[in-house]
Design an enzyme around this catalytic site. Sequence first.
Site, PDB file in Angstrom:
ATOM      1  N   HIS A  72       0.853  -1.193   0.000  1.00  0.00           N
ATOM      2  CA  HIS A  72       0.000   0.000   0.000  1.00  0.00           C
ATOM      3  C   HIS A  72       0.886   1.239   0.000  1.00  0.00           C
ATOM      4  CE1 HIS A  72       0.795  -1.204   4.158  1.00  0.00           C
ATOM      5  NE2 HIS A  72       0.760   0.080   4.474  1.00  0.00           N
ATOM      6  N   PHE A  73       0.374   2.287  -0.623  1.00  0.00           N
ATOM      7  CA  PHE A  73       1.116   3.545  -0.724  1.00  0.00           C
ATOM      8  C   PHE A  73       0.530   4.567   0.242  1.00  0.00           C
ATOM      9  CE2 PHE A  73       3.667   2.771  -4.481  1.00  0.00           C
ATOM     10  CZ  PHE A  73       3.021   1.678  -5.040  1.00  0.00           C
TER      11      PHE A  73
END
Length: 149
Positions: free
Chosen positions: A111-112
């Site tokens: 995830h960013f």
Amino acid sequence: MKYIKDADKQTGCIFCSLPRDSSDLASLIVERGKLGFVVLNRFPYTSGHIMVAPYAHQATIELLDEKTQAEMMSLISHSIRVLRSVYRPDGFNVGANIGCAAGAGFAEHVHFHIVPRWVGDTNFMSTTGDVRVLPEDLETTWKRIKEAW
Ligand SMILES: [Zn+2]
């Protein structure tokens, strides 16, 4: 903690479980894309701290197919556009922690993080230490970002 307790039953993964929540407000999801989604961080560093994750349960970017990689980049770009219009930050930190050694709090599902930054906010953070004082509650942040999306 609800966030941890609601982990997916099969994978034990919050990023698999969040999009299955039918309530966008309860899950803090602001956008559901075709291959990935955008969700508020429940423990934000600054107001408007959001995360972009694929639906695919993969630990790292290179395991995602090209379409998913492209959609991640497009969701990140649009997140920056929306955060710019809502919060008028001076800059952003954008990135993914891949692997526990890199500081990933949740390493199994890539995830960013997109964190809006303001000139002077680091001084503010260091003087308050662990106490994060946020100017607005998560429900307000969710409404503002969702409306601007
Ligand atoms: Zn997952």
